[in-house]
Design a protein around this motif. Structure first.
Motif, PDB file in Angstrom:
ATOM      1  N   SER A  39       6.602  -1.900   1.267  1.00 17.39           N
ATOM      2  CA  SER A  39       5.541  -2.174   0.882  1.00 17.39           C
ATOM      3  C   SER A  39       4.557  -1.765   1.310  1.00 17.39           C
ATOM      4  O   SER A  39       3.169  -1.750   1.134  1.00 17.39           O
ATOM      5  CB  SER A  39       5.437  -3.580  -0.142  1.00 17.39           C
ATOM      6  OG  SER A  39       5.513  -4.708   0.799  1.00 17.39           O
ATOM      7  N   ASP A  40       5.016  -2.398   2.806  1.00 19.82           N
ATOM      8  CA  ASP A  40       3.745  -1.870   3.515  1.00 19.82           C
ATOM      9  C   ASP A  40       3.458  -0.090   3.745  1.00 19.82           C
ATOM     10  O   ASP A  40       3.850   0.770   4.092  1.00 19.82           O
ATOM     11  CB  ASP A  40       3.792  -1.924   4.973  1.00 19.82           C
ATOM     12  CG  ASP A  40       2.824  -2.172   5.690  1.00 19.82           C
ATOM     13  OD1 ASP A  40       2.086  -0.818   5.941  1.00 19.82           O
ATOM     14  OD2 ASP A  40       2.711  -2.074   6.762  1.00 19.82           O
ATOM     15  N   GLU A  41       2.216   0.409   2.793  1.00 18.20           N
ATOM     16  CA  GLU A  41       2.146   1.999   3.251  1.00 18.20           C
ATOM     17  C   GLU A  41       1.043   2.187   4.046  1.00 18.20           C
ATOM     18  O   GLU A  41       0.345   3.210   4.069  1.00 18.20           O
ATOM     19  CB  GLU A  41       1.495   1.786   1.576  1.00 18.20           C
ATOM     20  CG  GLU A  41       2.105   1.855   0.351  1.00 18.20           C
ATOM     21  CD  GLU A  41       1.637   1.971  -0.560  1.00 18.20           C
ATOM     22  OE1 GLU A  41       0.704   2.826  -1.323  1.00 18.20           O
ATOM     23  OE2 GLU A  41       2.006   1.348  -1.746  1.00 18.20           O
TER      24      GLU A  41
ATOM     25  N   HIS B 289      11.414   1.601  -6.135  1.00 26.82           N
ATOM     26  CA  HIS B 289      10.528   1.591  -4.936  1.00 26.82           C
ATOM     27  C   HIS B 289      10.104   3.731  -4.858  1.00 26.82           C
ATOM     28  O   HIS B 289      11.480   3.973  -5.615  1.00 26.82           O
ATOM     29  CB  HIS B 289      11.625   2.055  -3.579  1.00 26.82           C
ATOM     30  CG  HIS B 289      10.555   1.767  -2.421  1.00 26.82           C
ATOM     31  ND1 HIS B 289      10.501   3.490  -1.261  1.00 26.82           N
ATOM     32  CD2 HIS B 289       9.411   0.999  -1.951  1.00 26.82           C
ATOM     33  CE1 HIS B 289       9.330   3.231  -0.866  1.00 26.82           C
ATOM     34  NE2 HIS B 289       9.328   1.521  -1.037  1.00 26.82           N
TER      35      HIS B 289
ATOM     36  N   TYR C  49       5.410   5.017   4.182  1.00 31.92           N
ATOM     37  CA  TYR C  49       5.613   3.974   4.404  1.00 31.92           C
ATOM     38  C   TYR C  49       6.814   4.300   5.759  1.00 31.92           C
ATOM     39  O   TYR C  49       7.035   3.117   6.020  1.00 31.92           O
ATOM     40  CB  TYR C  49       7.288   3.863   3.567  1.00 31.92           C
ATOM     41  CG  TYR C  49       6.499   4.063   2.327  1.00 31.92           C
ATOM     42  CD1 TYR C  49       6.197   2.297   1.550  1.00 31.92           C
ATOM     43  CD2 TYR C  49       5.964   5.079   1.090  1.00 31.92           C
ATOM     44  CE1 TYR C  49       5.387   2.150   0.362  1.00 31.92           C
ATOM     45  CE2 TYR C  49       5.858   4.486  -0.255  1.00 31.92           C
ATOM     46  CZ  TYR C  49       5.800   3.030  -0.717  1.00 31.92           C
ATOM     47  OH  TYR C  49       5.158   3.116  -1.535  1.00 31.92           O
ATOM     48  N   CYS C  50       6.328   5.067   7.280  1.00 33.83           N
ATOM     49  CA  CYS C  50       7.682   4.943   7.922  1.00 33.83           C
ATOM     50  C   CYS C  50       6.862   4.707   9.121  1.00 33.83           C
ATOM     51  O   CYS C  50       6.650   5.718  10.168  1.00 33.83           O
ATOM     52  CB  CYS C  50       7.844   6.542   7.433  1.00 33.83           C
ATOM     53  SG  CYS C  50       9.707   6.893   8.848  1.00 33.83           S
TER      54      CYS C  50
END
Ligand SMILES: C[S@@+](CC[C@H](N)C(=O)[O-])C[C@H]1O[C@@H](n2cnc3c(N)ncnc32)[C@H](O)[C@@H]1O
Length: 265
Positions: free
Chosen positions: A169-171, A213, A242-243
């Motif tokens: 969920s870390d964007e 997602h 997200y990467c």
């Protein structure tokens, strides 16, 4: 191909928009199932083979629109596909001048028939062999088999893996930065669409974990021109946020997946 046909082909190719790299699945399932697999293969619970007819249409259509420097046939484990030789032939016909690899974990290499080795030779297809720890005792035998067949190969150490963070969920990653770190990109052809990277298979995680997602956008190869496709692939996609994987890689010793969501976070 006659000399004239070759020259004409080359001329037509010169004018085509070009991408440096394409990879595609012969099947989505795998016989190894690595933790944090960038293609989410451990989460494919049923054998899922790519349909040869559909692939033929896709790769022929693509070849009229885009020149490609390197094509890698993979999966999942591509040697599981009973028509692997046909896939290799069709790809070579569509792309006579590209560098083509079959990317394999090698588990089945010692069992492949003469036809397989002959097709590799005739089609000038090289092997990319990912060398995983469980096969350590077989490394020498496998290598000898490839050498005996006179197939050019690249062997990649796969004892250390990277945590592919496409399901978290870390964007907070800057999409530009992530995209830049991807070098030539990992364009995937899947069921008639081009995707910027294998994060397109995040739908497998959604199915497996009953999640929702975001799934990266794909571009229909039948709808768009080569120029449009090239332009889509040449820039970051919103999903790149997200990467963290490429910007701040975290490595771990290779292991088999336990099919836990955290492996992709
Ligand atoms: C998804 S595999 C499919 C092809 C084939 N089954 C194989 O293992 O080579 C393609 C390549 O991606 C690499 N790969 C997949 N997930 C990775 C990860 N999280 N970190 C590093 N390499 C990864 C594999 O080691 C392999 O070289």
């Amino acid at each position: 191909m006659s000399r004239l046909a070759k020259a004409l082909f080359h001329l037509r190719n010169l004018n085509k928009p070009r991408i440096s790299y394409l990879e595609t699945h012969l099947c989505d399932h795998c016989n190894l199932n690595c933790k944090s697999c960038t293609h989410f293969c451990p989460l494919v619970t049923e054998p899922t083979f790519t349909d040869l007819e559909q692939y033929m249409q896709d790769i022929r259509t693509l070849s009229k629109k885009l020149a490609i420097r390197t094509i890698r046939l993979m999966g999942g484990e591509p040697l599981l596909h009973p028509k692997v030789n046909d896939f290799m032939r069709v790809t070579r016909e569509a792309y006579p001048h590209s560098r083509i690899f079959i990317v394999t974990n090698g588990l089945l290499l010692l069992k492949m028939s003469n036809d397989f080795w002959e097709t590799l030779r005739q089609c000038h297809i090289r092997i990319h062999w990912s060398k995983y720890p469980p096969l350590k005792d077989k490394f020498a035998e496998i290598e000898q088999r490839i050498k005996d067949a006179h197939i050019p190969y690249y062997d990649g150490d796969a004892s250390v893996f990277l945590n592919f963070s496409a399901f978290g969920s870390d964007e907070s990653t800057d999409p530009q930065e992530a995209f830049k770190a991807c070098h030539d990109g990992c364009t995937n052809l899947y069921r008639g669409k081009l995707y910027t990277c294998p994060a397109c298979y995040v739908f497998r995680a959604n199915n497996y974990f009953h999640a929702n997602h975001e799934v990266p956008e794909g571009w229909d190869i039948y709808q768009y021109s080569g120029k449009e496709l090239q332009s889509f692939l040449n820039k970051p996609i919103p999903f790149c946020r997200y990467c963290h994987y490429v910007v701040h890689p975290k490595s771990f010793p290779w292991e088999v997946s336990k099919r836990k969501a955290e492996e992709w976070m």
